[in-house]
Write an enzyme that holds these catalytic residues in place. Structure first.
Site, mmCIF file in Angstrom:
data_model
loop_
_atom_site.group_PDB
_atom_site.id
_atom_site.type_symbol
_atom_site.label_atom_id
_atom_site.label_comp_id
_atom_site.label_asym_id
_atom_site.label_seq_id
_atom_site.Cartn_x
_atom_site.Cartn_y
_atom_site.Cartn_z
ATOM 1 N N GLU A 179 0.830 -1.219 0.000
ATOM 2 C CA GLU A 179 0.000 0.000 0.000
ATOM 3 C C GLU A 179 0.860 1.263 0.000
ATOM 4 O OE1 GLU A 179 -2.864 -0.368 3.196
ATOM 5 O OE2 GLU A 179 -4.190 -1.540 1.930
ATOM 6 N N GLU A 221 -5.393 -8.293 -1.193
ATOM 7 C CA GLU A 221 -6.089 -8.136 0.093
ATOM 8 C C GLU A 221 -7.541 -7.829 -0.188
ATOM 9 O OE1 GLU A 221 -4.632 -5.376 3.064
ATOM 10 O OE2 GLU A 221 -2.557 -5.857 2.583
HETATM 11 C C1 BGP Z 1 -4.451 -2.739 4.833
HETATM 12 C C2 BGP Z 1 -3.140 -3.289 5.269
HETATM 13 C C3 BGP Z 1 -3.180 -4.509 6.084
HETATM 14 C C4 BGP Z 1 -4.457 -4.797 6.816
HETATM 15 C C5 BGP Z 1 -5.714 -4.316 6.148
HETATM 16 C C6 BGP Z 1 -6.955 -4.329 6.995
HETATM 17 O O1 BGP Z 1 -4.407 -1.359 4.934
HETATM 18 O O2 BGP Z 1 -2.280 -3.535 4.189
HETATM 19 O O3 BGP Z 1 -2.008 -4.562 6.809
HETATM 20 O O4 BGP Z 1 -4.386 -4.659 8.151
HETATM 21 O O5 BGP Z 1 -5.571 -3.061 5.580
HETATM 22 O O6 BGP Z 1 -7.012 -3.187 7.784
HETATM 23 P P1 BGP Z 1 -7.253 -3.229 9.320
HETATM 24 O O7 BGP Z 1 -6.271 -4.177 9.882
HETATM 25 O O8 BGP Z 1 -7.022 -1.859 9.777
HETATM 26 O O9 BGP Z 1 -8.653 -3.671 9.518
#
Ligand code: BGP
Length: 475
Positions: free
Chosen positions: A179, A372
């Site tokens: 990201e 993701e």
């Molecule tokens: C993205 C990241 C992850 C992950 C995901 C979910 O921004 O790459 O590392 O955590 O989001 O977000 P969160 O964990 O805040 O729910």
């Protein structure tokens, strides 16, 4: 029809959110370790509250996380049971270079990942490796301000060279930065940036982004030199930006917000700063300083494929219309009245994934990878201790359907899908454990209690069927 036969189904994790063991194996301290749970977290992530060490007043969820450092064999066995063809993981930079600036890598750290890859190989699972998933060694933040400094390019490339050489025969797919556009929204998390009073934050962020972009291009070069068969991708937090209404002012604001995020991929995939970015950054006096070779480096080494996270679309209104704000992956966005939200207020928009896939593919014409996607939710075991996460199944089903339509009906070239947090892990934005994404439940709670035992949720068996049928059986 449907998904290609060799479609890479799997799941994704990040070292700092699952490994724990932050003092084991010679590992050094990183920015991701010192992000506390609780009220101060967002100021720390944003670089507005300086925290470069742990203190007694806070708790630090990454310290133990879900102890995958100790449990990885069991976890990978469960991934294999679901039929994973790919497992996306990240390297904890400070396991390899504890302070960040050592000349020689830490052998114990390398051996750990070697064992992880061996375990994957045993089950025929391809690793997809994120070189940097939000990590920055504290040693380098103290030494040079993290990605504020150009010096970081060399440190990062030393890490890359070490990984590419050592794992030449184990890893084909690499991602340079997780990201990368997150640097604009959570700069301490994204790049180890901490702002001092009176500093021009925007200027620093874009300068740091430039260094990451050059580093990413040089990583592509290096990976291809060391193993011409390797495939290197970029990774950005995606989600199409909708205008709140057809008022041209809303449409214009939405377009600009979209460009802010595409800026990074425009550079990584096309090889040059897009004209809108040049003009706007120059107009604001924050166009980054560049070395004479930077332009040709960016041009010569574009990525092989484009990967992204997709949780939700965003909705933007012009400042005058003052709409209510929605939550969503550290991005500000207004509430979209057509969409329902998750327990954490993130909009749920499966069609948005199809729209995003089309938009990104149209823009770059390179293979895509959804690395993701998933639903962060509260999971409560029933009387038998089973988690019946039908809400998660419903979320994933609709997103996979949307993805399938993009492949089958729109002709998008899609390499694979790794759903986020395939086993429960620490949330990046909130630091919570109770925000769970996994097919595998981990008995670990926000107060630090729990046995760390793993168990299968209902979605485990469902995803197993999805993979076995190559995305045909989604019921
Ligand atoms: C993205 C990241 C992850 C992950 C995901 C979910 O921004 O790459 O590392 O955590 O989001 O977000 P969160 O964990 O805040 O729910």
């Amino acid at each position: 029809m449907g998904f290609p036969k060799d479609f890479l189904w799997g799941g994704a994790t990040a070292a700092n959110q699952c490994e724990g063991a932050i003092t084991e194996g010679g590992r050094g301290l990183a920015n991701v370790d010192v992000c506390p749970a609780g009220a101060d977290r967002s100021a720390v992530l944003a670089g507005r509250k300086k925290m470069l060490a742990m203190d007694d007043a806070h708790t630090y969820p990454a310290a133990e996380a879900v102890a995958m450092y100790q449990h990885f064999k069991e976890d990978i066995r469960l991934f294999a049971e679901m039929g994973f063809r790919v497992y996306r993981l990240s390297i904890a930079w400070t396991r390899i270079f504890p302070n960040g600036d050592e000349k020689e890598p830490n052998e114990e750290g390398l051996r750990f990942y070697q064992s992880v890859f061996e375990e994957c190989k045993k089950y025929g699972i391809q690793p997809l490796v994120t070189i940097c998933h939000f990590d920055c060694p504290i040693g380098l933040i103290k030494k040079c301000g993290g990605w504020k400094s150009r010096e970081m390019i060399d440190h990062y490339l030393r890490l890359c060279r070490t990984l590419f050489e050592r794992f030449r025969d184990d890893v084909v797919y690499w991602l340079t930065f997780n990201e990368i556009n997150m640097i604009l929204h959570a700069p301490f998390l994204g790049a180890g940036l901490v702002f001092e009073e009176g500093e021009n934050e925007e200027r620093i962020k874009y300068q740091a982004a430039h260094y990451e972009l050059v580093a990413s291009a040089l990583a592509v070069k290096l990976a291809h030199e060391i193993n011409p068969a390797s495939k290197v991708g970029c990774m950005f937090a995606a989600g199409s930006v909708y205008p709140y209404s057809c008022n041209p002012q809303d449409v214009w604001e939405a377009l600009k917000t979209g460009q802010e995020n595409y800026f990074f991929v425009d550079v990584q995939a096309r090889g040059y700063y897009p004209s809108y970015a040049k003009k706007r950054l120059q107009a604001q006096g924050i166009y980054p300083d560049m070395e004479p070779d930077d332009t040709s480096i960016l041009q010569q080494y574009p990525v092989d494929f484009i990967s992204f996270s997709y949780y939700n679309s965003r909705c933007i209104a012009s400042p005058e219309s003052k709409q209510e704000e929605a939550e969503g992956n550290l991005f500000c966005s207004v509430k979209n009245p057509y969409l329902k939200c998750s327990d954490w207020g993130w909009p749920i928009d499966p069609l948005g994934l199809r729209i995003t896939l089309n938009e990104v593919y149209d823009r770059y014409q390179k293979p895509l990878f959804v690395v993701e996607n998933g639903l962060g939710a509260l999971d409560e075991p029933d009387a038998q201790g089973v988690i019946e996460d039908d809400y998660r199944i419903a979320y994933l089903r609709e997103h996979i359907r949307a993805m399938k339509a993009a492949v089958e009906e729109d002709g998008v070239d899609l390499m694979g899908y790794t759903s986020w947090g395939c086993l429960d892990l620490v949330s990046a934005s909130s630091g919570e454990m109770r925000k769970r994404y996994g097919f595998i439940y981990v008995d670990k709670h926000d107060d630090g209690s729990g046995t760390l035992a793993r168990s299968r949720k209902k979605s485990f068996g469902w995803y197993q069927k999805v993979i076995a049928s190559n995305g045909e059986d989604l019921d």
